[in-house]
Design a protein around this motif. Structure first.
Motif, PDB file in Angstrom:
ATOM      1  N   GLN A   1     -23.882  -3.962   8.848  1.00  0.00           N
ATOM      2  CA  GLN A   1     -24.095  -5.196   9.597  1.00  0.00           C
ATOM      3  C   GLN A   1     -22.834  -5.657  10.336  1.00  0.00           C
ATOM      4  OE1 GLN A   1     -25.333  -4.432   6.757  1.00  0.00           O
ATOM      5  NE2 GLN A   1     -27.354  -5.281   6.414  1.00  0.00           N
ATOM      6  N   HIS A   2     -21.666  -5.334   9.808  1.00  0.00           N
ATOM      7  CA  HIS A   2     -20.435  -5.756  10.488  1.00  0.00           C
ATOM      8  C   HIS A   2     -20.113  -4.875  11.686  1.00  0.00           C
ATOM      9  CE1 HIS A   2     -19.796  -8.071   6.763  1.00  0.00           C
ATOM     10  NE2 HIS A   2     -19.184  -8.903   7.571  1.00  0.00           N
TER      11      HIS A   2
ATOM     12  N   CYS B   1     -12.200 -12.692   4.629  1.00  0.00           N
ATOM     13  CA  CYS B   1     -13.564 -12.988   5.102  1.00  0.00           C
ATOM     14  C   CYS B   1     -13.595 -14.333   5.846  1.00  0.00           C
ATOM     15  CB  CYS B   1     -14.554 -13.058   3.941  1.00  0.00           C
ATOM     16  SG  CYS B   1     -14.293 -11.873   2.614  1.00  0.00           S
TER      17      CYS B   1
ATOM     18  N   CYS C   1     -13.593 -15.176   9.767  1.00  0.00           N
ATOM     19  CA  CYS C   1     -14.828 -15.231  10.571  1.00  0.00           C
ATOM     20  C   CYS C   1     -15.885 -16.122   9.927  1.00  0.00           C
ATOM     21  CB  CYS C   1     -15.401 -13.834  10.734  1.00  0.00           C
ATOM     22  SG  CYS C   1     -14.260 -12.691  11.520  1.00  0.00           S
ATOM     23  N   HIS C   2     -16.051 -15.997   8.591  1.00  0.00           N
ATOM     24  CA  HIS C   2     -17.107 -16.773   7.940  1.00  0.00           C
ATOM     25  C   HIS C   2     -16.688 -18.229   7.832  1.00  0.00           C
ATOM     26  CE1 HIS C   2     -19.914 -13.586   7.224  1.00  0.00           C
ATOM     27  NE2 HIS C   2     -18.854 -12.802   7.081  1.00  0.00           N
TER      28      HIS C   2
ATOM     29  N   ALA D   1     -19.096 -16.752  11.920  1.00  0.00           N
ATOM     30  CA  ALA D   1     -20.209 -16.152  11.174  1.00  0.00           C
ATOM     31  C   ALA D   1     -20.649 -17.140  10.089  1.00  0.00           C
ATOM     32  CB  ALA D   1     -19.773 -14.818  10.566  1.00  0.00           C
ATOM     33  N   PHE D   2     -21.730 -16.831   9.370  1.00  0.00           N
ATOM     34  CA  PHE D   2     -22.332 -17.820   8.468  1.00  0.00           C
ATOM     35  C   PHE D   2     -21.277 -18.460   7.549  1.00  0.00           C
ATOM     36  CE2 PHE D   2     -22.968 -13.934   5.856  1.00  0.00           C
ATOM     37  CZ  PHE D   2     -22.420 -14.361   4.669  1.00  0.00           C
TER      38      PHE D   2
ATOM     39  N   ARG E   1     -24.942 -15.135  -0.214  1.00  0.00           N
ATOM     40  CA  ARG E   1     -25.030 -14.065   0.793  1.00  0.00           C
ATOM     41  C   ARG E   1     -23.914 -13.057   0.584  1.00  0.00           C
ATOM     42  NH1 ARG E   1     -26.788 -16.874   6.515  1.00  0.00           N
ATOM     43  NH2 ARG E   1     -28.356 -18.197   5.532  1.00  0.00           N
TER      44      ARG E   1
HETATM   45  C1  HEC Z   1     -13.978 -10.057  11.859  1.00  0.00           C
HETATM   46  C2  HEC Z   1     -15.022 -10.994  11.430  1.00  0.00           C
HETATM   47  C3  HEC Z   1     -15.610 -10.864  10.037  1.00  0.00           C
HETATM   48  C4  HEC Z   1     -14.949 -10.701   8.835  1.00  0.00           C
HETATM   49  C5  HEC Z   1     -13.447 -10.594   8.608  1.00  0.00           C
HETATM   50  C6  HEC Z   1     -15.968 -10.665   7.814  1.00  0.00           C
HETATM   51  N1  HEC Z   1     -17.207 -10.832   8.373  1.00  0.00           N
HETATM   52 FE1  HEC Z   1     -19.009 -10.827   7.382  1.00  0.00          FE
HETATM   53  N2  HEC Z   1     -19.986 -11.039   9.161  1.00  0.00           N
HETATM   54  C7  HEC Z   1     -19.384 -11.194  10.391  1.00  0.00           C
HETATM   55  C8  HEC Z   1     -20.402 -11.327  11.416  1.00  0.00           C
HETATM   56  C9  HEC Z   1     -20.140 -11.537  12.909  1.00  0.00           C
HETATM   57  C10 HEC Z   1     -21.642 -11.242  10.764  1.00  0.00           C
HETATM   58  C11 HEC Z   1     -23.029 -11.345  11.411  1.00  0.00           C
HETATM   59  C12 HEC Z   1     -23.342 -12.777  11.796  1.00  0.00           C
HETATM   60  C13 HEC Z   1     -23.722 -13.645  10.627  1.00  0.00           C
HETATM   61  O1  HEC Z   1     -24.411 -13.166   9.702  1.00  0.00           O
HETATM   62  O2  HEC Z   1     -23.356 -14.847  10.637  1.00  0.00           O
HETATM   63  C14 HEC Z   1     -21.348 -11.067   9.337  1.00  0.00           C
HETATM   64  C15 HEC Z   1     -22.320 -10.922   8.354  1.00  0.00           C
HETATM   65  C16 HEC Z   1     -22.045 -10.767   7.000  1.00  0.00           C
HETATM   66  C17 HEC Z   1     -23.045 -10.596   5.963  1.00  0.00           C
HETATM   67  C18 HEC Z   1     -24.534 -10.695   6.196  1.00  0.00           C
HETATM   68  C19 HEC Z   1     -25.249  -9.396   6.158  1.00  0.00           C
HETATM   69  C20 HEC Z   1     -26.761  -9.640   6.245  1.00  0.00           C
HETATM   70  O3  HEC Z   1     -27.461  -8.682   6.009  1.00  0.00           O
HETATM   71  O4  HEC Z   1     -27.212 -10.763   6.531  1.00  0.00           O
HETATM   72  C21 HEC Z   1     -22.387 -10.517   4.766  1.00  0.00           C
HETATM   73  C22 HEC Z   1     -23.000 -10.337   3.385  1.00  0.00           C
HETATM   74  C23 HEC Z   1     -20.970 -10.617   5.042  1.00  0.00           C
HETATM   75  N3  HEC Z   1     -20.806 -10.768   6.396  1.00  0.00           N
HETATM   76  C24 HEC Z   1     -19.978 -10.578   4.086  1.00  0.00           C
HETATM   77  C25 HEC Z   1     -18.611 -10.550   4.367  1.00  0.00           C
HETATM   78  C26 HEC Z   1     -17.567 -10.437   3.354  1.00  0.00           C
HETATM   79  C27 HEC Z   1     -17.797 -10.364   1.861  1.00  0.00           C
HETATM   80  C28 HEC Z   1     -16.375 -10.394   4.030  1.00  0.00           C
HETATM   81  C29 HEC Z   1     -14.980 -10.238   3.451  1.00  0.00           C
HETATM   82  C30 HEC Z   1     -14.784  -9.151   2.476  1.00  0.00           C
HETATM   83  C31 HEC Z   1     -16.672 -10.498   5.454  1.00  0.00           C
HETATM   84  N4  HEC Z   1     -18.032 -10.590   5.606  1.00  0.00           N
HETATM   85  C32 HEC Z   1     -15.712 -10.481   6.460  1.00  0.00           C
HETATM   86  C33 HEC Z   1     -18.041 -11.202  10.652  1.00  0.00           C
HETATM   87  C34 HEC Z   1     -17.033 -10.989   9.720  1.00  0.00           C
END
Ligand code: HEC
Ligand code: HEC
Ligand code: HEC
Length: 177
Positions: free
Chosen positions: A118-119, A154, A157-158, A162-163, A170
């Motif tokens: 997804q990323h 995380c 962005c989150h 992102a969410f 999640r």
């Molecule tokens: C560089 C930006 C970025 C970083 C750093 C990042 N994410 Fe994300 N992530 C996103 C984006 C963009 C989405 C898709 C949009 C959304 O779901 O809001 C997402 C979606 C997700 C999803 C949703 C998947 C789904 O099936 O709905 C999960 C779980 C997640 N991230 C976990 C993490 C975790 C845990 C970390 C740290 C270890 C992390 N992310 C770090 C940008 C990032």
């Protein structure tokens, strides 16, 4: 005794940071997509504003979310409700990776499952590696909830694009047996 005081302090800091993160939630986010003239970002007196598409028109037909900007973006992409262009320059290589990484240091909380698929549908490897995360599971120093709530790892962005971090489950999606 010193160790106890130390853990108590970390606990309080984590609780305080979480309260702060939660209290920063914009109460207006509870309303539906705000008109551009009222979003506090666009100048309502700029004559150009009427040429821009209103968020309500652009977003209201996409899979809904309860939080953030109220679109479940991963679903929107999966269902092909949106088909964003992947590259501007023709020779940019697009590289998606289907690899889940389990992050187990979560105390009493369920473990975190980080999905590459997804990323990498939105991002390039270099957006995260290796200035944020190491190319080897469970080796990134300082990756913990306190730092995530401070906007690191995380949290870059989150909660920003992102969410939001209030959606504990999640990320913390894997129950401990
Ligand atoms: C560089 C930006 C970025 C970083 C750093 C990042 N994410 Fe994300 N992530 C996103 C984006 C963009 C989405 C898709 C949009 C959304 O779901 O809001 C997402 C979606 C997700 C999803 C949703 C998947 C789904 O099936 O709905 C999960 C779980 C997640 N991230 C976990 C993490 C975790 C845990 C970390 C740290 C270890 C992390 N992310 C770090 C940008 C990032
Ligand atoms: C964007 C993903 C994400 C969200 C959302 C998230 N966490 Fe975490 N959390 C992590 C990651 C990554 C770790 C570190 C895991 C590791 O290093 O193995 C972590 C670790 C933790 C820990 C272990 C102690 C510590 O300081 O690291 C606790 C407790 C925790 N989270 C609680 C929460 C709670 C409560 C929420 C909701 C308010 C939440 N988390 C939301 C990603 C997230
Ligand atoms: C949104 C951020 C993000 C993006 C983008 C991303 N990764 Fe990762 N990657 C992570 C995280 C988080 C880990 C786990 C680091 C840790 O546990 O210390 C990881 C770990 C890895 C690992 C180690 C896996 C293991 O089991 O040891 C490899 C290999 C990897 N990534 C390759 C890639 C490649 C190749 C790309 C581009 C196609 C990519 N990553 C894109 C966040 C990302």
């Amino acid at each position: 005794m010193h160790a106890l005081t130390h853990y108590w302090r970390i606990g309080m800091q984590l609780a305080a940071a979480m309260m702060l993160a939660l209290s920063c939630l914009n109460p207006l986010a509870a309303a539906d997509h705000l008109p551009l003239a009222k979003d506090g970002l666009h100048d309502p007196n700029n004559p150009g504003i009427k040429y821009l598409q209103e968020p309500e028109e652009a977003l209201s037909n996409l899979p809904p979310d309860e939080v953030g900007n109220r679109v479940r973006w991963v679903k929107a992409l999966e269902q092909r409700a949106i088909t964003p262009r992947t590259n501007i320059l023709q020779n940019t290589r697009i590289y998606t990776l289907n690899l889940d990484v389990l992050l187990p240091y979560t105390g009493e909380m369920p473990m975190v499952l980080f999905p590459h698929k997804q990323h990498t549908e939105w991002l390039d490897c270099t957006n995260c590696h290796e200035h944020l995360f190491k190319y080897k599971a469970n080796t990134t120093k300082g990756l913990n909830m306190f730092n995530v709530l401070q906007g690191e790892f995380c949290g870059r962005c989150h909660g920003a694009v992102a969410f939001p971090l209030t959606e504990c489950r999640r990320c913390h999606s894997v129950e401990r047996k």
